[in-house]
Write a protein that holds these residues in place. Structure first.
Motif, PDB file in Angstrom:
ATOM      1  N   ASP A 411     -16.377 -62.172  -2.812  1.00  0.00           N
ATOM      2  CA  ASP A 411     -17.293 -61.275  -2.123  1.00  0.00           C
ATOM      3  C   ASP A 411     -16.582 -59.936  -1.943  1.00  0.00           C
ATOM      4  O   ASP A 411     -15.451 -59.887  -1.455  1.00  0.00           O
ATOM      5  CB  ASP A 411     -17.705 -61.847  -0.769  1.00  0.00           C
ATOM      6  N   ILE A 412     -17.230 -58.854  -2.367  1.00  0.00           N
ATOM      7  CA  ILE A 412     -16.613 -57.530  -2.309  1.00  0.00           C
ATOM      8  C   ILE A 412     -16.756 -56.967  -0.899  1.00  0.00           C
ATOM      9  O   ILE A 412     -17.866 -56.856  -0.376  1.00  0.00           O
ATOM     10  CB  ILE A 412     -17.265 -56.577  -3.336  1.00  0.00           C
ATOM     11  N   ASN A 413     -15.636 -56.629  -0.296  1.00  0.00           N
ATOM     12  CA  ASN A 413     -15.655 -56.097   1.060  1.00  0.00           C
ATOM     13  C   ASN A 413     -16.181 -54.656   1.078  1.00  0.00           C
ATOM     14  O   ASN A 413     -15.835 -53.848   0.212  1.00  0.00           O
ATOM     15  CB  ASN A 413     -14.253 -56.129   1.665  1.00  0.00           C
ATOM     16  N   HIS A 414     -16.990 -54.367   2.056  1.00  0.00           N
ATOM     17  CA  HIS A 414     -17.499 -52.999   2.304  1.00  0.00           C
ATOM     18  C   HIS A 414     -18.263 -52.442   1.103  1.00  0.00           C
ATOM     19  O   HIS A 414     -18.301 -51.230   0.909  1.00  0.00           O
ATOM     20  CB  HIS A 414     -16.350 -52.046   2.667  1.00  0.00           C
ATOM     21  N   PHE A 415     -18.877 -53.312   0.347  1.00  0.00           N
ATOM     22  CA  PHE A 415     -19.622 -52.818  -0.811  1.00  0.00           C
ATOM     23  C   PHE A 415     -20.835 -51.995  -0.385  1.00  0.00           C
ATOM     24  O   PHE A 415     -21.225 -51.035  -1.059  1.00  0.00           O
ATOM     25  CB  PHE A 415     -20.075 -53.994  -1.681  1.00  0.00           C
ATOM     26  N   LYS A 416     -21.416 -52.360   0.754  1.00  0.00           N
ATOM     27  CA  LYS A 416     -22.600 -51.624   1.222  1.00  0.00           C
ATOM     28  C   LYS A 416     -22.270 -50.154   1.460  1.00  0.00           C
ATOM     29  O   LYS A 416     -23.120 -49.277   1.266  1.00  0.00           O
ATOM     30  CB  LYS A 416     -23.134 -52.269   2.497  1.00  0.00           C
ATOM     31  N   GLU A 417     -21.037 -49.893   1.846  1.00  0.00           N
ATOM     32  CA  GLU A 417     -20.646 -48.503   2.093  1.00  0.00           C
ATOM     33  C   GLU A 417     -20.673 -47.684   0.804  1.00  0.00           C
ATOM     34  O   GLU A 417     -20.951 -46.483   0.836  1.00  0.00           O
ATOM     35  CB  GLU A 417     -19.255 -48.461   2.722  1.00  0.00           C
ATOM     36  N   VAL A 418     -20.376 -48.321  -0.324  1.00  0.00           N
ATOM     37  CA  VAL A 418     -20.434 -47.605  -1.602  1.00  0.00           C
ATOM     38  C   VAL A 418     -21.868 -47.192  -1.900  1.00  0.00           C
ATOM     39  O   VAL A 418     -22.150 -46.043  -2.270  1.00  0.00           O
ATOM     40  CB  VAL A 418     -19.870 -48.481  -2.745  1.00  0.00           C
ATOM     41  N   ASN A 419     -22.812 -48.122  -1.722  1.00  0.00           N
ATOM     42  CA  ASN A 419     -24.221 -47.791  -1.943  1.00  0.00           C
ATOM     43  C   ASN A 419     -24.691 -46.711  -0.982  1.00  0.00           C
ATOM     44  O   ASN A 419     -25.418 -45.789  -1.361  1.00  0.00           O
ATOM     45  CB  ASN A 419     -25.088 -49.043  -1.774  1.00  0.00           C
ATOM     46  N   THR A 420     -24.281 -46.832   0.278  1.00  0.00           N
ATOM     47  CA  THR A 420     -24.749 -45.885   1.288  1.00  0.00           C
ATOM     48  C   THR A 420     -24.164 -44.501   1.070  1.00  0.00           C
ATOM     49  O   THR A 420     -24.849 -43.481   1.212  1.00  0.00           O
ATOM     50  CB  THR A 420     -24.374 -46.395   2.687  1.00  0.00           C
ATOM     51  N   LEU A 422     -22.227 -43.293  -1.857  1.00  0.00           N
ATOM     52  CA  LEU A 422     -22.265 -42.726  -3.206  1.00  0.00           C
ATOM     53  C   LEU A 422     -23.585 -42.984  -3.935  1.00  0.00           C
ATOM     54  O   LEU A 422     -23.819 -42.398  -4.991  1.00  0.00           O
ATOM     55  CB  LEU A 422     -21.113 -43.302  -4.042  1.00  0.00           C
ATOM     56  N   GLY A 423     -24.412 -43.865  -3.403  1.00  0.00           N
ATOM     57  CA  GLY A 423     -25.687 -44.154  -4.048  1.00  0.00           C
ATOM     58  C   GLY A 423     -25.645 -45.465  -4.821  1.00  0.00           C
ATOM     59  O   GLY A 423     -24.585 -45.990  -5.169  1.00  0.00           O
ATOM     60  N   HIS A 424     -26.834 -46.002  -5.076  1.00  0.00           N
ATOM     61  CA  HIS A 424     -26.930 -47.298  -5.750  1.00  0.00           C
ATOM     62  C   HIS A 424     -26.447 -47.246  -7.194  1.00  0.00           C
ATOM     63  O   HIS A 424     -25.966 -48.243  -7.728  1.00  0.00           O
ATOM     64  CB  HIS A 424     -28.373 -47.792  -5.699  1.00  0.00           C
ATOM     65  N   LYS A 425     -26.573 -46.100  -7.852  1.00  0.00           N
ATOM     66  CA  LYS A 425     -26.085 -45.997  -9.216  1.00  0.00           C
ATOM     67  C   LYS A 425     -24.573 -46.181  -9.266  1.00  0.00           C
ATOM     68  O   LYS A 425     -24.043 -46.866 -10.153  1.00  0.00           O
ATOM     69  CB  LYS A 425     -26.467 -44.646  -9.809  1.00  0.00           C
ATOM     70  N   ALA A 426     -23.880 -45.590  -8.298  1.00  0.00           N
ATOM     71  CA  ALA A 426     -22.433 -45.779  -8.219  1.00  0.00           C
ATOM     72  C   ALA A 426     -22.105 -47.236  -7.913  1.00  0.00           C
ATOM     73  O   ALA A 426     -21.148 -47.804  -8.450  1.00  0.00           O
ATOM     74  CB  ALA A 426     -21.841 -44.864  -7.155  1.00  0.00           C
ATOM     75  N   GLY A 427     -22.913 -47.859  -7.034  1.00  0.00           N
ATOM     76  CA  GLY A 427     -22.702 -49.274  -6.742  1.00  0.00           C
ATOM     77  C   GLY A 427     -22.866 -50.138  -7.973  1.00  0.00           C
ATOM     78  O   GLY A 427     -22.087 -51.080  -8.203  1.00  0.00           O
ATOM     79  N   ASP A 428     -23.866 -49.812  -8.787  1.00  0.00           N
ATOM     80  CA  ASP A 428     -24.053 -50.570 -10.038  1.00  0.00           C
ATOM     81  C   ASP A 428     -22.868 -50.384 -10.974  1.00  0.00           C
ATOM     82  O   ASP A 428     -22.419 -51.337 -11.627  1.00  0.00           O
ATOM     83  CB  ASP A 428     -25.339 -50.113 -10.727  1.00  0.00           C
ATOM     84  N   SER A 429     -22.362 -49.166 -11.060  1.00  0.00           N
ATOM     85  CA  SER A 429     -21.192 -48.919 -11.914  1.00  0.00           C
ATOM     86  C   SER A 429     -19.990 -49.723 -11.437  1.00  0.00           C
ATOM     87  O   SER A 429     -19.247 -50.297 -12.252  1.00  0.00           O
ATOM     88  CB  SER A 429     -20.861 -47.426 -11.917  1.00  0.00           C
ATOM     89  N   LEU A 430     -19.816 -49.794 -10.131  1.00  0.00           N
ATOM     90  CA  LEU A 430     -18.702 -50.565  -9.592  1.00  0.00           C
ATOM     91  C   LEU A 430     -18.858 -52.047  -9.910  1.00  0.00           C
ATOM     92  O   LEU A 430     -17.886 -52.725 -10.269  1.00  0.00           O
ATOM     93  CB  LEU A 430     -18.619 -50.357  -8.078  1.00  0.00           C
ATOM     94  N   LEU A 431     -20.075 -52.565  -9.808  1.00  0.00           N
ATOM     95  CA  LEU A 431     -20.311 -53.972 -10.146  1.00  0.00           C
ATOM     96  C   LEU A 431     -20.001 -54.246 -11.613  1.00  0.00           C
ATOM     97  O   LEU A 431     -19.463 -55.308 -11.962  1.00  0.00           O
ATOM     98  CB  LEU A 431     -21.753 -54.350  -9.826  1.00  0.00           C
ATOM     99  N   GLU A 432     -20.351 -53.304 -12.486  1.00  0.00           N
ATOM    100  CA  GLU A 432     -20.056 -53.471 -13.907  1.00  0.00           C
ATOM    101  C   GLU A 432     -18.553 -53.485 -14.155  1.00  0.00           C
ATOM    102  O   GLU A 432     -18.047 -54.270 -14.975  1.00  0.00           O
ATOM    103  CB  GLU A 432     -20.711 -52.348 -14.708  1.00  0.00           C
ATOM    104  N   ILE A 433     -17.816 -52.634 -13.455  1.00  0.00           N
ATOM    105  CA  ILE A 433     -16.351 -52.609 -13.597  1.00  0.00           C
ATOM    106  C   ILE A 433     -15.758 -53.933 -13.121  1.00  0.00           C
ATOM    107  O   ILE A 433     -14.860 -54.504 -13.760  1.00  0.00           O
ATOM    108  CB  ILE A 433     -15.766 -51.418 -12.810  1.00  0.00           C
TER     109      ILE A 433
END
Length: 835
Positions: A411-420, A422-433
């Motif tokens: 489980d990725i810690n503080h992932f919601k902060e990335v979406n909040t 940097l935006g959901h597109k950045a969150g998707d990029s992080l998930l792909e990485i």
């Protein structure tokens, strides 16, 4: 072959000169030559594979020639006669080329020389008496002519038509042998008629014509039978749902049906790019992408090649008027009308087969895409939860029962902060990485899964799945994920909480692996560690919590386990009750009496919250109705969970319960916490507004402990503010605590809000509150929580509330707030909002 024919002619002429054989009159020679020409003009066409054999009356002409002309002149007669006939055929287009003309002439000349020699050896002499010896010699010569000519023709056809010799031989035996017998009979009849009564020869032409028609009709019928049999076999073999197989069967059938040399199928209709399937003499079907303009360009390309005698047959492949492609056959012969009709029918069957194959291919591709989409995460391409359950179960079942397996749950810690941030597109990029790094760290046999959101899992087996190795792998994985990476122009370091579970394949299934890994993962989060592994003793609480919810469901279905204790809220300094707060208790048949701190947290995280809240509200309003029945109209307060304010049905349920218990709306006080102000959900505001519209009173509990107390007062229209017990119990000793209480009392007075001091334990605290102007208080100093029947009697008549038991010694409560030590039935409110 040509040289042998020349030697045969020269040898025959030399033989004639040496033996002094009589040369027949020119008229007889001309008649014999004419008969030989006629015997090879009147032919029966017989199809053999990709070619056509032309079978004539050569045996009859041979017998006449041997009888009327000396043996040595027969080869010369056939050379001249057949040469003239072949030349005429060449001019008329019936003979493909000069080479074929010469080969045919040479073959028949050699066959005639062999036949004449055989007849001479049997004692045949020109115009001898037609006795048994003569007939035998003539029949022997005809037989040799048949064998030689058929053998040579079979060899040439095998080469020219690329046919197997056995197949051509079978065709000749089936058609030519019966015809040769008829030829011999005709030849003998001609000779006998000439020797007996030459006028009889007048009936020979019509007889010969009828016989020819009979053989021709028989040959045509045989050809029709074989053609339609081949057509039935070819169309039956088209039944393929794979396009290359259907195309290969179609080309093979077309070659067999129409005597083609080469062929191709051009598929230029959707779906897919244009493509060409072609077959050459070796019978191998090849597939290539169609070059631009192939449809209108040189058909068959280099397959056709130069040369005369080649006919191109084409048929558009259509299904319901829509073009699929085109069938092209390069044949040695021009198709007749029957063949053209058969080509149309075969083209329709082939088009339907290719269309079915294309449709099946599309359906198969669609099914594969659907299966892939159903079992894979669309963002990362990893398999999803359902695929983990299915494939994981299959893999566990294929292993030895003692084989070790392990599951890592991330489980990725503080992932919601990335979406909040940097935006959901950045969150998707992080998930792909993250998915790429997990896959790079995994073996091909491992199952890397995205369970959903920011949760991933890795299932693996083998020696590396034993617990020490699995834990070490999880640590390396956490370190690898923590390597800085750039997302949306920002350097990020991913921190993950990883739960590890290891077991034997025969002892566990995938669902249980996930459950245990989930427990370990949350243990890692609680400990602030990156990795934690499953331990059975930590699982007891989780298992017990599940059992507790099942038992609570049974308690809610009855009326004998859950009950309320009531504690009055009194006015100062009169000590007369102004309201009553309800505290829920659970008389558990096995665990004993449970307070909210023992079960409310589990309830708040389950689907039982709504049912539980309505149960408590109903019990509280039932108590309020009983108070009113004895003449005491006191409002009853009940704590609400913040989650309950997301329930749009709550206001309607409250209105229904008020009506059912015949209690006015202001007889119910709903206590909420300051955490409500942190929610930006419009549903919360709408639910609070509907409750206010009903006339229900609202109170804020534990006021002053939150980070936004003043904001809360401006956002929510309140009737009451409860000062948290942590300030009340310290106000005598701590000036800062007293200042907070005084400020809250003054603020309430200015805003017109009722202020209640919670947790009053001593007379000193009570006196201090009165000195600060606080008008309402609650706590053990006035009364402990009482059962409902005791509370009804104690509150009858609204008299002052007085403790009858000695005050307990002061201590710090175990829940973090100050409170008296419980004695007898005295209990205190737990920190949960549903206390």
């Amino acid at each position: 072959m040509r040289a042998v024919a020349v030697l045969s002619v020269v040898g025959g002429l030399v033989y004639t000169l040496v033996t002094g054989a009589e040369i027949p009159p020119p008229a007889v020679l001309a008649a014999v030559c004419a008969l030989v020409v006629l015997g090879h003009v009147l032919v029966v066409r017989v199809r053999t594979g990709t070619g056509v054999l032309r079978l004539g009356w050569g045996e009859a002409a041979l017998m006449v020639a041997c009888y009327f002309v000396s043996v040595g002149l027969v080869p010369a007669v056939f050379l001249v006669s057949v040469g003239l006939q072949q030349y005429g055929g060449l001019r008329a287009g019936k003979v493909a080329n000069r080479r074929k003309m010469v080969n045919n002439t040479a073959a028949l000349t050699v066959s005639a020389a062999a036949a004449a020699t055989t007849a001479a050896l049997f004692g045949l002499r020109p115009e001898a008496e037609l006795d048994g010896r003569t007939v035998t010699a003539l029949v022997a010569g005809a037989a040799v002519f048949l064998v030689f000519s058929a053998g040579i023709v079979a060899g040439l056809a095998t080469i020219e038509f690329d046919q197997r010799a056995a197949r051509v031989a079978r065709t000749l035996i089936r058609t030519k042998v019966p015809m040769a017998v008829g030829n011999a009979i005709v030849g003998l009849a001609m000779i006998a008629g000439f020797a007996g009564n030459r006028m009889w020869l007048l009936v020979l032409p019509p007889s010969l014509w009828l016989l020819h028609q009979t053989f021709a009709f028989r040959a045509v019928n045989e050809d029709e039978r074989r053609s339609w049999q081949t057509f039935a076999e070819a169309t039956r073999e088209l039944n393929h749902l794979d396009e290359p197989q259907a195309a290969a069967a179609g080309l093979d059938g077309a070659i067999r049906l129409f005597g083609g040399r080469t062929g191709e199928i051009v598929i230029d209709g959707p779906p897919g790019p244009p493509r060409v399937y072609s077959i050459a003499g070796d019978g191998v079907v090849t597939r290539v992408e169609a070059p631009p303009g192939h449809r209108d360009g040189d058909p068959l390309g280099d397959l056709a090649g130069p040369g005369r005698g080649r006919a191109l047959a084409t048929r558009a492949l259509l299904v319901a008027g829509a073009r699929i492609g085109e069938l092209r056959i390069l044949s040695a012969n021009v198709l007749n009308r029957r063949d053209a009709l058969m080509l149309n029918a075969y083209g329709d069957a082939l088009a339907a087969s290719l269309h079915d194959a294309a449709t099946n291919s599309e359906l198969r591709a669609l099914t594969e895409r659907s299966d892939h989409d159903a079992n894979h995460d669309p963002l990362t391409g990893l398999v999803n939860r359902s695929a983990l359950l299915a494939r994981g179960s299959a893999r566990l079942g294929a292993l030895d029962t003692a084989a070790p397996v392990a599951l890592l749950l991330l489980d990725i810690n503080h992932f919601k902060e990335v979406n909040t941030t940097l935006g959901h597109k950045a969150g998707d990029s992080l998930l792909e990485i993250i998915a790429e790094r997990l896959s790079a760290r995994s073996a091909p046999a491992d199952l890397v899964v995205r369970l959903g959101g920011d949760e991933f899992a890795v299932l693996f087996a083998g020696t590396g799945a034993q617990q020490p190795a699995a834990v070490e792998r999880a640590r390396l994985l956490a370190a690898d994920l923590a390597r800085p990476t750039e997302v949306a122009g920002v350097q990020l370091s991913v921190e993950a909480s990883i739960g590890v579970v290891a077991a034997a394949a025969g002892e566990i299934d995938v669902t249980e692996l996930l459950r245990r890994a989930d427990i370990a993962m949350y243990q890692a989060k609680r400990d602030g560690a990156s990795v934690a592994w499953y331990e059975a003793d930590r699982d007891n609480a989780s298992t017990d919590r599940l059992a507790l919810l099942a038992e609570l469901r049974e308690a809610l279905a009855g009326r004998d386990q859950l009950y309320l204790d009531l504690q009055p809220v009194v006015g100062l300094p009169s000590r007369r009750p102004v309201s009553v707060e309800a505290f829920v208790r659970w008389r558990h048949p096995r665990r004993g009496t449970l307070t909210p701190k023992d079960f409310v947290r589990a309830v708040e995280q389950s689907e039982l919250l709504g049912q539980f809240t309505r149960y408590v509200l109903d019990a509280a309003l039932d108590f309020a109705a009983k108070l009113r029945a004895v003449g005491t109209a006191l409002p009853v307060s009940v704590n609400l969970s913040p989650r309950s304010l997301h329930d749009r049905q709550l206001p309607a349920d409250v209105a229904h319960l008020l009506h059912e218990r015949d209690v006015p709306a202001n007889g119910l006080i709903l206590e909420i916490t300051e955490t409500v102000v942190l929610s930006e959900d419009r549903v919360v505001d709408e639910v609070l507004a509907e409750l206010r519209a009903l006339g229900v009173q609202l109170s804020v509990d534990d006021f002053g402990t939150g980070c936004s107390a003043l904001t809360f007062l401006t956002r929510v229209a309140l009737d009451e503010v409860k000062v948290d017990r942590t300030f009340v119990t310290r106000m005598v000793d701590r000036p800062e605590a007293a200042a907070i209480v005084r400020t809250t009392v003054e603020l309430g007075r200015e805003l017109g809000r009722r202020v209640v001091a919670e947790g009053v334990e001593t007379p000193e605290q009570c006196a201090a509150l009165i000195a600060l102007g606080c008008t309402t208080a609650q706590g053990y100093h006035f009364s402990k929580p009482m059962p409902a029947h005791t509370a009804v009697e104690a509150l009858r008549g609204n008299g002052p509330v007085v403790r009858t038991d000695p005050a307990p010694p002061r201590r710090r409560a175990t829940n973090g707030s100050s409170g008296p030590a419980p004695s007898g039935g005295a209990t205190y409110r737990a920190p949960s909002p549903l206390s």
